[in-house]
Structures are given as C-alpha cells and as structure tokens.
Design an enzyme around this catalytic site. Structure first.
Site, mmCIF file in Angstrom:
data_model
loop_
_atom_site.group_PDB
_atom_site.id
_atom_site.type_symbol
_atom_site.label_atom_id
_atom_site.label_comp_id
_atom_site.label_asym_id
_atom_site.label_seq_id
_atom_site.Cartn_x
_atom_site.Cartn_y
_atom_site.Cartn_z
ATOM 1 N N GLN A 83 -7.441 -0.012 8.341
ATOM 2 C CA GLN A 83 -7.712 -1.412 8.658
ATOM 3 C C GLN A 83 -8.155 -1.529 10.109
ATOM 4 O O GLN A 83 -8.021 -0.575 10.882
ATOM 5 C CB GLN A 83 -6.480 -2.268 8.350
ATOM 6 C CG GLN A 83 -6.203 -2.340 6.861
ATOM 7 C CD GLN A 83 -5.027 -3.221 6.484
ATOM 8 O OE1 GLN A 83 -4.115 -3.459 7.276
ATOM 9 N NE2 GLN A 83 -5.026 -3.695 5.253
ATOM 10 N N SER A 91 0.078 0.288 1.062
ATOM 11 C CA SER A 91 -0.274 -1.087 0.712
ATOM 12 C C SER A 91 -0.320 -1.168 -0.794
ATOM 13 O O SER A 91 -0.957 -0.333 -1.450
ATOM 14 C CB SER A 91 -1.637 -1.470 1.299
ATOM 15 O OG SER A 91 -2.192 -2.594 0.619
ATOM 16 N N GLY A 92 0.336 -2.167 -1.365
ATOM 17 C CA GLY A 92 0.364 -2.302 -2.813
ATOM 18 C C GLY A 92 -0.992 -2.616 -3.401
ATOM 19 O O GLY A 92 -1.431 -1.971 -4.371
ATOM 20 N N SER A 93 -1.679 -3.610 -2.848
ATOM 21 C CA SER A 93 -2.996 -3.971 -3.388
ATOM 22 C C SER A 93 -3.973 -2.814 -3.238
ATOM 23 O O SER A 93 -4.767 -2.525 -4.153
ATOM 24 C CB SER A 93 -3.532 -5.230 -2.695
ATOM 25 O OG SER A 93 -3.785 -4.997 -1.324
ATOM 26 N N ASP A 249 -4.094 -12.129 4.004
ATOM 27 C CA ASP A 249 -4.230 -11.316 2.802
ATOM 28 C C ASP A 249 -4.670 -12.216 1.654
ATOM 29 O O ASP A 249 -4.102 -13.284 1.426
ATOM 30 C CB ASP A 249 -2.881 -10.675 2.482
ATOM 31 C CG ASP A 249 -2.957 -9.559 1.462
ATOM 32 O OD1 ASP A 249 -3.957 -9.498 0.714
ATOM 33 O OD2 ASP A 249 -2.003 -8.762 1.399
ATOM 34 N N CYS A 253 0.263 -9.371 -2.045
ATOM 35 C CA CYS A 253 0.860 -8.395 -1.134
ATOM 36 C C CYS A 253 1.968 -7.585 -1.794
ATOM 37 O O CYS A 253 3.099 -8.046 -1.937
ATOM 38 C CB CYS A 253 1.388 -9.074 0.128
ATOM 39 S SG CYS A 253 1.866 -7.905 1.407
ATOM 40 N N GLY A 254 1.634 -6.356 -2.187
ATOM 41 C CA GLY A 254 2.577 -5.523 -2.918
ATOM 42 C C GLY A 254 3.734 -5.003 -2.083
ATOM 43 O O GLY A 254 4.895 -5.032 -2.517
ATOM 44 N N THR A 255 3.448 -4.495 -0.862
ATOM 45 C CA THR A 255 4.544 -4.007 -0.022
ATOM 46 C C THR A 255 5.397 -5.171 0.474
ATOM 47 O O THR A 255 6.619 -5.037 0.601
ATOM 48 C CB THR A 255 4.001 -3.185 1.166
ATOM 49 O OG1 THR A 255 2.934 -3.906 1.794
ATOM 50 C CG2 THR A 255 3.486 -1.829 0.699
#
Length: 343
Positions: A83, A91-93, A249, A253-255
């Site tokens: 990033q 990162s989940g996504s 985001d 947001c997975g995390t």
C-alpha cells in the site's frame, strides 16, 4: 528496484476494494521468509512498492499484492500487501483477491465444489476455503490468524474531539477501533472524506500514546489502521477503516472484522460458533465467525473465519522505462489526503 521483464498484474476487487495481484515479473527479494521479505520492503528498499502504489501507475485507492513462492512447506503461495504507506502483513479483502486470482487463473488447481488454499503471510498461515462453481470462485472463507485484544476503552487525547476511547486489537494487523459518534460523524458515503481525515489524524496521535507489539512477531509493532464502527441492534456492525495518507476502505475489512470478534469476545458478547455481519461504507458485507478460542503470548485470543467474494476483472502489464523521471511515483494532496507528505 530493477525489473528485467514487464510486470503482469491481475486486476481484482473484493466488495469494491482494489486488491490487484502481481503474479509475475517482480524482482527477487532478500529474505528466507515472507516476514523478512516484507521487512526488507519496509526498511531497506521500498522502490518496488512505490513503483506499484503511487501515480502515474496507481491511484490512492489501489493496493497491489505481491505474489511470492511460499517459504513454508504447508503453503501453496505467499503474498505481501503493498500500500502507499508501507508493506502490510495481512488483509482479509486482499487475501480473498489473491485466492480468487490463484484459482481462476489456474495457478492453484481448482476443485469443485471446494478448494483449500493455504497462504504464507508475514502474520502467519491463512487457510482459505473457496467455494467453486463452473470454474469460478464464488466465495472465500479465510481461517485467519488468531485475533486478540491489547486493551479495551483506551483513552486517546485529541485536540479536536477531546478524550476519546478506542479498543486496541490485533486481527492480522493492529487496529484502533472507535465508535464513530465520538468524532461527530456517521459511516455514510457522503462522509468518506471527513472520515478519512479524522482517521489519519487520530492515527498520527496514536504513535505517541499507544504501544503495541505482537508477542510472537516483535516486528509487528504499530497500529496499522483506525477503524470507525457503528454497532446495530441486530448484531451487525458498519465499519470504516481509514488508510494513510487519507482514504477509506471500500470493503467491510477482514482483519478489522477479525479484531472486532476478539473485542466482542473480551466483552462477553460473543462465543464459539457465533457469527456477525460486517457492512462497509458502500454496503458490501463480510460474514465473521468465531471458530474457537486460543491464546497468543498468554493473552486470550479467538480463531476468526471471514467470508466474502472477490472478482477478477482485468489484466495489466507494467514496465519500468530507465528514463522515466517518476520511477518511484508521486502523490499529491488533492486526491491523496492530508498526510501525503509523510509517505
């Protein structure tokens, strides 16, 4: 950073959040593990990250995931999240984007109705269960690394909003999760700019007020994101993770949703088998499930599973012209936000 060949990038998004995947052409990075390679990108040579994440080759909303050979025998592939501010461990996504890209391009053999993909990350091993139909990856469930709470209701002193409270937790990276009404905002699309600025301002203040360090991975020692949240009576949560230098985001947001499970469990509001829906600022959803309990460095922790969907929508080829004056890119505050000068 030098590249002998062009860089091949798959264009992917997860619930609207860009998670492009660099699949070939990247230079080899020093380091025996994914963590060591990430630390090299962050502390020794950031030129590849800058080339991929700043203008004119990228915009502020883009993330590029660097695909790597796994450094552990029980994984199918490794990846690092690149990033504009730094390389991140998980990162989940983006993990959902990587799994979708690996399966739909045949880099990992797809088996219907379910394919298990094991990913080597700087935060640990991620086991993904992909539901596959007709050659497509319909959904991905990530068995994430253990999530745990550092502190609940930590007091943060701010010049603009006075003392606000934040829950500090790890869900693959460290988060400060804050009820959004403390900054006088709602999580709605028209507030995105104000949320981004508030989040980046608070993140800058956290550096001198809150210390974090993963007990098993000491180099993970910084709060990566401020996540605003709105809790609802039906148990769902609307999330808005803010990313430096100044954006929000697009995904739930997975995390961050994993960290939220740890927070709910620490408050006695969640038990094994419970699920929660996380909803993003644009209405996308993840399902977050608590699979069980464990410990991390003696701290109580939860085992999260995050389910969502990614989409491969294109392909890109990049090359570095040796005469390009913007080999490491640039960023301007008109679109990149108030802290662009700190990149």
């Amino acid at each position: 950073m030098t590249t002998a060949n062009s860089l091949e990038i798959l264009l992917v998004h997860c619930q609207g959040e860009s998670g492009n995947v660099l699949v070939s052409g990247a230079p080899e990075l020093p380091g025996a593990t994914v963590l060591e390679k990430m630390n090299f990108l962050n502390h020794v040579d950031n030129s590849l990250r800058l080339f991929l994440t700043r203008e004119p080759r990228a915009q502020v909303v883009q993330t590029t995931n660097l695909l790597l050979p796994p450094s552990r025998p029980d994984a199918d592939a490794g990846f690092i999240v690149l990033q504009p501010d730094m390389a991140h461990p998980m990162s989940g996504s983006n993990c959902i984007c990587v799994v979708t890209a690996l399966l739909e391009t045949g880099r990992v053999k797809m088996t219907e109705p379910e394919t298990i993909v094991r990913l080597d990350t700087a935060a640990g091993l991620i086991v993904a269960r992909a539901r596959c139909v007709g050659g497509r990856c319909i959904s991905v469930s990530l068995d994430n690394v253990p999530a745990f709470v550092v502190s609940l209701d930590a007091a943060i002193e701010t010049p603009k909003w006075g003392t606000i409270q934040a829950d500090i937790a790890f869900g693959g990276v460290f988060y400060a999760q804050i009820d959004v009404d403390q900054v006088g905002l709602r999580i709605v699309p028209e507030a995105a700019r104000a949320l981004a600025e508030a989040g980046t301002e608070i993140k800058a203040l956290l550096k001198n007020q809150i210390d974090v360090e993963h007990p098993d991975i000491p180099s993970l020692n910084e709060i990566a994101y401020v996540m605003f949240r709105e809790r609802h009576d039906d148990g769902t949560i609307t999330t808005c993770t803010t990313l430096k230098p100044g954006r929000v985001d697009r995904s739930p947001c997975g995390t961050g949703s994993s960290a939220n499970l740890a927070i709910l469990h620490a408050r006695g509001q969640l038990k094994t088998g419970d699920k929660r829906i996380s909803r993003s600022i644009i209405g996308g959803t993840f399902t977050a499930e608590m699979l069980g309990e464990t410990t991390v460095g003696g701290r109580p922790a939860v085992l999260p599973r995050i389910t969502g969907q990614g989409y491969v929508f294109g392909r890109q080829e990049l090359r570095l012209d040796p005469h390009d004056p913007f080999a490491t890119g640039f960023a301007l505050s008109d679109t990149w936000g108030p802290q662009v000068g700190e990149l």
